[in-house]
Design a protein around this motif. Structure first.
Motif, PDB file in Angstrom:
ATOM      1  N   SER A 642       0.831  -1.213   0.000  1.00  0.00           N
ATOM      2  CA  SER A 642       0.000   0.000   0.000  1.00  0.00           C
ATOM      3  C   SER A 642       0.864   1.262   0.000  1.00  0.00           C
ATOM      4  CB  SER A 642      -0.953   0.014   1.206  1.00  0.00           C
ATOM      5  OG  SER A 642      -1.846  -1.078   1.133  1.00  0.00           O
ATOM      6  N   ILE A 643       1.884   1.244  -0.894  1.00  0.00           N
ATOM      7  CA  ILE A 643       2.792   2.381  -1.018  1.00  0.00           C
ATOM      8  C   ILE A 643       2.589   3.032  -2.389  1.00  0.00           C
ATOM      9  CG2 ILE A 643       5.219   3.062  -1.239  1.00  0.00           C
ATOM     10  CD1 ILE A 643       5.888   0.954   0.857  1.00  0.00           C
ATOM     11  N   ASN A 662       2.672   5.918   2.590  1.00  0.00           N
ATOM     12  CA  ASN A 662       2.597   4.591   3.194  1.00  0.00           C
ATOM     13  C   ASN A 662       1.252   4.481   3.915  1.00  0.00           C
ATOM     14  OD1 ASN A 662       2.948   2.141   4.488  1.00  0.00           O
ATOM     15  ND2 ASN A 662       4.361   2.946   6.033  1.00  0.00           N
ATOM     16  N   PHE A 663       0.337   3.711   3.350  1.00  0.00           N
ATOM     17  CA  PHE A 663      -1.010   3.622   3.895  1.00  0.00           C
ATOM     18  C   PHE A 663      -1.223   2.386   4.767  1.00  0.00           C
ATOM     19  CE2 PHE A 663      -1.820   6.608   0.360  1.00  0.00           C
ATOM     20  CZ  PHE A 663      -2.446   7.620   1.079  1.00  0.00           C
ATOM     21  N   THR A 664      -0.151   1.898   5.354  1.00  0.00           N
ATOM     22  CA  THR A 664      -0.256   0.833   6.362  1.00  0.00           C
ATOM     23  C   THR A 664       0.384   1.336   7.652  1.00  0.00           C
ATOM     24  OG1 THR A 664       1.881  -0.218   5.928  1.00  0.00           O
ATOM     25  CG2 THR A 664       0.005  -0.881   4.534  1.00  0.00           C
ATOM     26  N   PRO A 665       0.054   0.720   8.797  1.00  0.00           N
ATOM     27  CA  PRO A 665       0.641   1.154  10.071  1.00  0.00           C
ATOM     28  C   PRO A 665       2.034   0.600  10.327  1.00  0.00           C
ATOM     29  CG  PRO A 665      -1.000  -0.554  10.458  1.00  0.00           C
ATOM     30  CD  PRO A 665      -1.031  -0.266   8.983  1.00  0.00           C
ATOM     31  N   MET A 666       2.649   0.000   9.313  1.00  0.00           N
ATOM     32  CA  MET A 666       3.989  -0.568   9.466  1.00  0.00           C
ATOM     33  C   MET A 666       5.050   0.442   9.025  1.00  0.00           C
ATOM     34  SD  MET A 666       3.424  -4.441   8.021  1.00  0.00           S
ATOM     35  CE  MET A 666       5.127  -4.866   8.410  1.00  0.00           C
ATOM     36  N   VAL A 667       6.132   0.514   9.771  1.00  0.00           N
ATOM     37  CA  VAL A 667       7.279   1.319   9.371  1.00  0.00           C
ATOM     38  C   VAL A 667       8.034   0.557   8.293  1.00  0.00           C
ATOM     39  CG1 VAL A 667       9.439   2.376  10.115  1.00  0.00           C
ATOM     40  CG2 VAL A 667       7.449   2.382  11.638  1.00  0.00           C
ATOM     41  N   ARG A 668       8.343   1.210   7.210  1.00  0.00           N
ATOM     42  CA  ARG A 668       9.085   0.566   6.110  1.00  0.00           C
ATOM     43  C   ARG A 668      10.511   1.114   6.110  1.00  0.00           C
ATOM     44  NH1 ARG A 668       5.692  -3.619   4.683  1.00  0.00           N
ATOM     45  NH2 ARG A 668       3.561  -2.821   4.413  1.00  0.00           N
ATOM     46  N   SER A 687       3.988  13.772   7.613  1.00  0.00           N
ATOM     47  CA  SER A 687       2.727  13.830   8.355  1.00  0.00           C
ATOM     48  C   SER A 687       2.803  13.065   9.674  1.00  0.00           C
ATOM     49  CB  SER A 687       1.576  13.273   7.502  1.00  0.00           C
ATOM     50  OG  SER A 687       1.702  11.874   7.313  1.00  0.00           O
ATOM     51  N   ASP A 688       3.889  12.292   9.872  1.00  0.00           N
ATOM     52  CA  ASP A 688       4.067  11.563  11.138  1.00  0.00           C
ATOM     53  C   ASP A 688       4.902  12.348  12.141  1.00  0.00           C
ATOM     54  OD1 ASP A 688       3.611   9.115  12.669  1.00  0.00           O
ATOM     55  OD2 ASP A 688       5.767   8.754  12.436  1.00  0.00           O
ATOM     56  N   SER A 689       5.209  13.588  11.826  1.00  0.00           N
ATOM     57  CA  SER A 689       5.988  14.407  12.754  1.00  0.00           C
ATOM     58  C   SER A 689       5.255  14.544  14.091  1.00  0.00           C
ATOM     59  CB  SER A 689       6.221  15.799  12.146  1.00  0.00           C
ATOM     60  OG  SER A 689       6.688  16.699  13.118  1.00  0.00           O
ATOM     61  N   LEU A 719      15.027   5.236   2.147  1.00  0.00           N
ATOM     62  CA  LEU A 719      14.151   6.000   3.020  1.00  0.00           C
ATOM     63  C   LEU A 719      13.550   5.135   4.125  1.00  0.00           C
ATOM     64  CD1 LEU A 719      12.161   7.962   0.281  1.00  0.00           C
ATOM     65  CD2 LEU A 719      14.090   8.811   1.643  1.00  0.00           C
ATOM     66  N   THR A 720      13.229   5.794   5.211  1.00  0.00           N
ATOM     67  CA  THR A 720      12.394   5.195   6.243  1.00  0.00           C
ATOM     68  C   THR A 720      11.002   5.791   6.080  1.00  0.00           C
ATOM     69  OG1 THR A 720      14.240   4.939   7.783  1.00  0.00           O
ATOM     70  CG2 THR A 720      12.002   4.943   8.715  1.00  0.00           C
ATOM     71  N   LEU A 721      10.023   4.922   5.809  1.00  0.00           N
ATOM     72  CA  LEU A 721       8.663   5.402   5.621  1.00  0.00           C
ATOM     73  C   LEU A 721       7.899   5.251   6.929  1.00  0.00           C
ATOM     74  CD1 LEU A 721       7.693   3.942   2.117  1.00  0.00           C
ATOM     75  CD2 LEU A 721       8.962   6.020   2.680  1.00  0.00           C
ATOM     76  N   PRO A 722       7.431   6.340   7.491  1.00  0.00           N
ATOM     77  CA  PRO A 722       6.684   6.264   8.749  1.00  0.00           C
ATOM     78  C   PRO A 722       5.326   5.605   8.535  1.00  0.00           C
ATOM     79  CG  PRO A 722       6.711   8.506   7.913  1.00  0.00           C
ATOM     80  CD  PRO A 722       7.624   7.708   7.025  1.00  0.00           C
ATOM     81  N   PRO A 723       4.709   5.129   9.610  1.00  0.00           N
ATOM     82  CA  PRO A 723       3.437   4.411   9.483  1.00  0.00           C
ATOM     83  C   PRO A 723       2.277   5.355   9.180  1.00  0.00           C
ATOM     84  CG  PRO A 723       3.986   4.681  11.792  1.00  0.00           C
ATOM     85  CD  PRO A 723       5.162   5.202  11.012  1.00  0.00           C
TER      86      PRO A 723
END
Length: 740
Positions: A642-643, A662-668, A687-689, A719-723
């Motif tokens: 869901s990216i 990233n539209f899942t609650p998992m950190v990528r 948006s996860d700030s 990159l680190t994608l926030p949840p």
């Protein structure tokens, strides 16, 4: 012909049934036979004729009918002269000017254009206008009622008696007029209309009234719109020089009655002046470029939110008089904020004081209910094919732009206007002359309206709320379009709201809800609308649509808003959504401003503020909003995780930004994003700030490219994608060579 002791003309006057009262009342004759003066004053006990120049009494007038008809014959006066009437009523004596002493005010050119249906400033001639005629001040009334047998102005000034001020008909255009001397602003009035068959219709409000009573009152109010001094010259000049499609447009949609209420005074709504003091600074601080107002044209039913207007030319008196509304618009412009009105011309309500059966016939609406009635809404449909009706509506559009300096009109329910079979079963509608379902007359009206707006008011624009696949809604009429500047993207709105409501575990099965809109995103000049319609009628709030626990709901909300702001298209957000109101919008109550005390709601508000500034400051996010060269996919097939990743193109490559969702609650971790240029990229938005109430997962500012190919590019970012989040990256510098 005699009827008892009185002739037919006398009886017609006292019974308010004379087709041409000016031919009988007033001063007539001259020459050898002298002059006759007649006046109908039902509440007078005595009347004297007075020379208007000298002030001397010329002669007493004789009561020739007990209902109040007075007359005098002056054999010695061979030439007509200016006169006044000295009226005795009880203990009071008044000297007044006779309305029937004045010649017609409407000129031949006006009459010709009005009858032709090409008088686009009808608001200057029809309605009630405080004017001076022959040195006498008063109010000129004019109304279109071509099939009426008799029309009178009634009001507080004549005890609502239709016998007192019967009007003059201009047969060639069906307009009735009368100048009532001595009358001024503030007078309540309506039109009393007798149909051709003799029926006395319910009193009618003035279709051109500039001001109207608050419901449940239904009277029109004389208001002088002249004399207001605008202070927005700089805004209007700048507006005329601006290209709307290339500009950032971020719209805050507002229902004035419920945006904020005064808790210390019974939760009353704020006035226009209070809104100028409170709403305007708030919108400026939040970074929106425009305010869009749910309809402000006067409406009787609170629960319609203004979408069933009675007074198209009158700003609702709920919040103050018309000039106070001008102050509100002026203050918006001083703050650099444009004003858009929701404009409702697809239908009108059946209230008896409104336009329905206005002169005893289907004047404004179609007679056949298959053409003239919306069964869903219980409203009537304008007869767009009648030139006077389309002229009335086009003039109304121009009136708001002219008189109130409105910057844009969002036309409501355009789909219902375009299709003859809109919300109708077989047999409930009539095809056009070619056998199709297109409303050719409405199409012609919309095109003509748009042509007039864009030719006469530089910088002003129109928006269509159109929910079908009708082609070229926002394309010029000269290439076959409807001529609107923009169109609401209802498909994008429905698809993305459906997607975000799914639990993240199921989103991979609905990935195309996010990507499908890009297949048609540039066929029109789109506005992405999260409007009032999405937070009413049991749909709940925007926050309430988000799945998961409270943390996930807010994270989803932030991600969705960030996706909207970075997606191609202009933006619209309904009030309350900017701070994640938790309950459904209630037009009878205030927004839940106390929620801003909660850091999660305050975080969403801060996010929207920052998104507005990001959108406005980054040319790549708005300059090519409606052009395919402004967008390209980086990754649109990663449905399993869901990216989504895409690139927004600016005026040149340096302005480009990259968006990863990233539209899942998992950190990528270590997500590879292919980029075309080597160098450092800055994470300019996340948006996860924690600033927004998020978990603060991200990329610590700068990320350098690596010589690892990805997405068809020679270099990439790890990159680190926030949840449940969206990040935005912009190239910090340019290193020529690798990846260039």
């Amino acid at each position: 012909m005699k009827q008892g002791p009185y002739d037919s003309a006398t009886l017609a006057i006292v019974n308010a049934d004379h087709y041409d009262p000016f031919s009988y009342l007033g001063m007539h004759g001259g020459g050898k036979s002298g002059v006759d003066v007649r006046a109908f004053l039902p509440y007078a006990q005595g009347v004297d004729l007075v020379d208007a120049v000298t002030g001397d009494v010329v002669a007493p007038m004789v009561r020739t009918h007990p209902a109040g008809l007075f007359s005098v014959h002056l054999a010695s006066h061979k030439v007509r002269f200016a006169y006044r009437l000295k009226v005795t009523s009880g203990d009071s004596v008044h000297v007044l000017d006779d309305p029937y002493a004045f010649a017609p005010v409407l000129g031949e050119v006006d009459i010709h254009l009005l009858s032709e249906g090409t008088h686009y400033r009808t608001f200057d001639k029809l309605g009630a206008h405080v004017v001076e005629v022959d040195g006498v001040s008063g109010v000129l009334f004019a109304v279109w009622a071509p099939n009426a047998r008799r029309v009178s102005v009634v009001g507080s000034f004549n005890n609502w008696d239709g016998r007192c001020h019967s009007m003059r008909l201009h047969p060639s255009c069906g307009i009735w007029e009368i100048f009532i001397p001595g009358l001024g602003a503030g007078a309540l009035y309506k039109f009393e209309i007798k149909a051709q068959d003799g029926r006395l219709l319910p009193l009618k409000a003035d279709p051109y009234a500039a001001f109207m009573e608050q419901a449940p009152g239904t009277a029109s109010i004389v208001y002088d719109l002249d004399g207001y001094t605008w202070s927005d010259d700089a805004w209007m000049k700048q507006r005329a020089e601006t290209g709307r499609c290339e500009d950032p447009i971020s719209i805050y949609e507002v229902h004035l009655g419920s945006w904020r209420r005064n808790p210390e005074e019974g939760l009353r709504s704020l006035s226009y002046l209070e809104l100028a003091d409170e709403l305007v600074p708030y919108v400026k601080d939040m970074g929106f470029t425009h305010i869009e107002l749910l309809p402000v044209s006067e409406y009787p039913f609170e629960g319609s939110w203004g979408y069933q207007p009675i007074g198209l030319f009158a700003p609702t008196s709920r919040f103050g008089p018309p000039n106070d509304f001008r102050v509100f618009v002026d203050r918006c412009h001083e703050a650099g904020i444009g004003v858009i009105l929701d404009w409702v011309v697809g239908h009108f309500p059946e209230d008896t004081h409104g336009l329905g059966q206005f002169d005893g016939t289907h004047l404004y609406e179609h007679a056949d209910p298959r053409l003239g009635r919306h069964a869903d809404w219980g409203t009537l449909i304008y007869n767009f094919g009648r030139t006077e009706v389309s002229n009335y509506l086009i003039a109304n559009a121009l009136f708001w732009l002219e008189t109130y300096h409105i910057d844009g009109l969002r036309v409501d329910a355009v789909a219902s206007m375009l299709y003859l079979n809109y919300s109708r079963e077989e047999g409930q509608w009539l095809p056009n002359k070619y056998g199709g379902n297109e409303n050719l007359e409405a199409i012609a009206f919309l095109k003509r309206m748009n042509e007039q707006v864009y030719s006469l008011y530089p910088g002003a624009f129109t928006i269509a709320e159109e929910s079908t696949a009708w082609p070229m809604v926002s394309r010029p009429t000269y290439v076959g379009g409807l001529g609107f500047g923009f169109k609401w993207n209802m498909g994008w709105m429905h698809d993305t709201l459906d997607y975000i409501a799914f639990d993240p575990i199921y989103r991979k099965f609905h990935h195309d809800d996010l990507t499908f809109g890009l297949l048609y995103a540039f066929q029109e000049n789109f506005v992405l609308p999260i409007s009032h319609d999405e937070v009413v009628h049991g749909k709940g709030s925007l926050l309430g649509r988000m799945p998961g626990d409270v943390w996930q709901q807010f994270a989803n909300m932030r991600a969705y808003l960030a996706f909207m702001y970075t997606h191609p298209g202009k933006k619209l957000l309904f009030m309350g959504c900017e701070f994640a109101q938790g309950r459904e919008w209630d037009h009878d109550d205030s927004l839940d401003w106390h929620l801003i005390g909660d850091k999660r709601h305050r975080g969403v508000q801060t996010l929207v503020r920052d998104l507005n500034h990001l959108y406005r400051d980054q040319p790549s996010l708005h300059h090519h909003d409606n052009k395919p060269e402004g967008f390209s996919w980086v990754e649109c097939h990663d449905y399993g995780r869901s990216i989504l990743a895409f690139r927004r193109h600016g005026l040149d490559d340096v302005d480009d930004i990259f968006v990863v969702c990233n539209f899942t609650p998992m950190v990528r971790e270590d997500y590879r994003l292919g980029v075309p240029f080597a160098g450092a990229y800055r994470e300019v938005f996340n948006s996860d700030s924690s600033h927004y109430g998020g978990s603060n997962v991200g990329n610590s500012g700068l990320v350098n490219t690596q010589d690892v190919s990805a997405h068809g590019q020679a270099c990439s970012l790890a990159l680190t994608l926030p949840p449940l989040a969206v990040i935005v990256l912009r190239r910090e510098d340019l290193k020529l060579g690798q990846g260039d």
